[in-house]
Design a protein around this motif. Structure first.
Motif, PDB file in Angstrom:
ATOM      1  N   LEU A 254       0.826  -1.209   0.000  1.00 42.85           N
ATOM      2  CA  LEU A 254       0.000   0.000   0.000  1.00 42.85           C
ATOM      3  C   LEU A 254       0.861   1.261   0.000  1.00 42.85           C
ATOM      4  CD1 LEU A 254      -2.829  -1.013   2.519  1.00 42.85           C
ATOM      5  CD2 LEU A 254      -3.046  -0.664   0.041  1.00 42.85           C
ATOM      6  N   ALA A 255       1.915   1.249   0.836  1.00 44.88           N
ATOM      7  CA  ALA A 255       2.815   2.412   0.874  1.00 44.88           C
ATOM      8  C   ALA A 255       3.514   2.604  -0.464  1.00 44.88           C
ATOM      9  CB  ALA A 255       3.850   2.227   1.987  1.00 44.88           C
ATOM     10  N   SER A 256       3.911   1.505  -1.099  1.00 48.46           N
ATOM     11  CA  SER A 256       4.591   1.583  -2.388  1.00 48.46           C
ATOM     12  C   SER A 256       3.660   2.117  -3.482  1.00 48.46           C
ATOM     13  CB  SER A 256       5.129   0.205  -2.767  1.00 48.46           C
ATOM     14  OG  SER A 256       5.758   0.237  -4.031  1.00 48.46           O
ATOM     15  N   LEU A 257       2.415   1.643  -3.479  1.00 48.78           N
ATOM     16  CA  LEU A 257       1.447   2.129  -4.474  1.00 48.78           C
ATOM     17  C   LEU A 257       1.136   3.605  -4.265  1.00 48.78           C
ATOM     18  CD1 LEU A 257      -1.003  -0.919  -4.605  1.00 48.78           C
ATOM     19  CD2 LEU A 257       0.583  -0.183  -6.395  1.00 48.78           C
ATOM     20  N   HIS A 258       1.070   4.031  -3.010  1.00 54.83           N
ATOM     21  CA  HIS A 258       0.834   5.447  -2.736  1.00 54.83           C
ATOM     22  C   HIS A 258       2.011   6.290  -3.219  1.00 54.83           C
ATOM     23  CE1 HIS A 258       0.161   9.121  -0.282  1.00 54.83           C
ATOM     24  NE2 HIS A 258      -1.098   8.818  -0.500  1.00 54.83           N
TER      25      HIS A 258
ATOM     26  N   ARG B 147       4.015   5.553  -5.676  1.00 57.53           N
ATOM     27  CA  ARG B 147       3.942   5.586  -7.136  1.00 57.53           C
ATOM     28  C   ARG B 147       2.928   6.634  -7.609  1.00 57.53           C
ATOM     29  NH1 ARG B 147       3.752   0.610 -11.341  1.00 57.53           N
ATOM     30  NH2 ARG B 147       2.888   1.670 -13.145  1.00 57.53           N
ATOM     31  N   GLY B 148       1.771   6.661  -6.968  1.00 64.32           N
ATOM     32  CA  GLY B 148       0.750   7.626  -7.360  1.00 64.32           C
ATOM     33  C   GLY B 148       1.207   9.059  -7.170  1.00 64.32           C
ATOM     34  N   GLU B 149       1.857   9.341  -6.046  1.00 68.73           N
ATOM     35  CA  GLU B 149       2.312  10.707  -5.775  1.00 68.73           C
ATOM     36  C   GLU B 149       3.409  11.126  -6.755  1.00 68.73           C
ATOM     37  OE1 GLU B 149       1.031  12.814  -3.763  1.00 68.73           O
ATOM     38  OE2 GLU B 149      -0.343  11.513  -2.675  1.00 68.73           O
TER      39      GLU B 149
ATOM     40  N   ASP C 190       1.848  11.816 -10.106  1.00 66.10           N
ATOM     41  CA  ASP C 190       1.123  13.094 -10.051  1.00 66.10           C
ATOM     42  C   ASP C 190       2.094  14.272 -10.220  1.00 66.10           C
ATOM     43  OD1 ASP C 190      -1.320  11.908  -9.727  1.00 66.10           O
ATOM     44  OD2 ASP C 190      -1.380  12.140  -7.549  1.00 66.10           O
TER      45      ASP C 190
ATOM     46  N   GLN D 103       4.426  18.230  -4.519  1.00 68.12           N
ATOM     47  CA  GLN D 103       4.408  16.772  -4.689  1.00 68.12           C
ATOM     48  C   GLN D 103       5.782  16.171  -4.371  1.00 68.12           C
ATOM     49  OE1 GLN D 103       0.865  16.238  -4.769  1.00 68.12           O
ATOM     50  NE2 GLN D 103       1.708  14.449  -5.764  1.00 68.12           N
TER      51      GLN D 103
ATOM     52  N   GLN E  39       5.844  15.524  -0.738  1.00 63.35           N
ATOM     53  CA  GLN E  39       5.006  14.373  -0.393  1.00 63.35           C
ATOM     54  C   GLN E  39       5.692  13.067  -0.773  1.00 63.35           C
ATOM     55  OE1 GLN E  39       1.965  14.414   1.278  1.00 63.35           O
ATOM     56  NE2 GLN E  39       2.456  12.221   1.384  1.00 63.35           N
TER      57      GLN E  39
ATOM     58  N   ASP F  76       6.595   9.813   1.536  1.00 63.68           N
ATOM     59  CA  ASP F  76       6.140   8.464   1.177  1.00 63.68           C
ATOM     60  C   ASP F  76       7.323   7.500   1.037  1.00 63.68           C
ATOM     61  OD1 ASP F  76       3.572   9.365   1.184  1.00 63.68           O
ATOM     62  OD2 ASP F  76       3.431   9.622  -0.985  1.00 63.68           O
TER      63      ASP F  76
END
Length: 203
Positions: A53-57, A59-61, A64, A87, A90, A94
């Motif tokens: 979950l942390a890795s996917l977050h 990646r998303g940030e 972005d 970003q 952030q 992350d």
């Protein structure tokens, strides 16, 4: 030559009790070992899930941020640049969380991702402050290429995490099935012992 005296029913009763006690002890030990393995598997699954979950977050940030950079390159509107810089902060947070959740087998991939993201941010930031033209475009293209590298690295990481999750789930289910089967078999034998003891005693 004298024949040995037949065993009394009390002897068989005590023998059955002793064997039942040993079987009960075996069941307790087996259950405790199985429970410990199940707890370990569940803990590993939980840690893997938190890391994923942390890795996917992360990646998303990061993506972005790169989209914000693309928006700035296309329009030169300051709002995109502000989003790009925010970003970056952030992403740094992350990445720190991902490193906390990582274990030795994935630490190398996380380190490589961190290096790629830093290089991409460096190229992107330089392109944003460089006067529009050939040099700025070269830096932007480099940032885009590094973004593709990051995506490839993350795809490998996610594939490894999926394989680990599948392996842990299958091992946990197999252990549970084997444990249930053996426990039932041992308990069934234990329940039959009094009957066997009575039959032998009556003989």
């Amino acid at each position: 030559m004298t024949e040995p005296e037949p065993r009394s029913i009390i002897f068989y009763a005590w023998a059955a009790i002793a064997v039942q006690a040993l079987l009960l002890l075996a069941v307790v030990v087996f259950v405790l070992v199985g429970a410990a393995y199940q707890d370990s598997a569940v803990a590993s699954l939980n840690r893997t899930s938190r890391f994923q979950l942390a890795s996917l977050h992360l990646r998303g940030e990061f993506l972005d941020a790169q989209r914000a950079l693309s928006g700035y390159q296309a329009t030169h509107q300051q709002r995109f640049l502000q989003t790009y810089y925010s970003q970056q902060d952030q992403v740094a947070e992350d990445l720190h969380q991902v490193r906390i959740e990582a274990w030795p087998e994935v630490a190398g991939l996380v380190t490589a991702q961190g290096q790629t993201m830093r290089a991409a941010f460096q190229a992107g930031s330089q392109s944003a402050v460089t006067r529009p033209g050939r040099q700025a475009n070269i830096l932007y293209v480099r940032a885009s290429a590094l973004t593709d590298v990051f995506i490839a690295q993350d795809d490998r990481l996610q594939a490894q995490l999926s394989s680990k999750t599948t392996a842990l789930t299958q091992a946990s289910q197999q252990t549970l099935g084997v444990g249930t089967g053996w426990t039932s078999a041992v308990l069934a034998v234990g329940l039959l012992l009094p009957i066997i003891a009575v039959v032998l005693g009556l003989r």
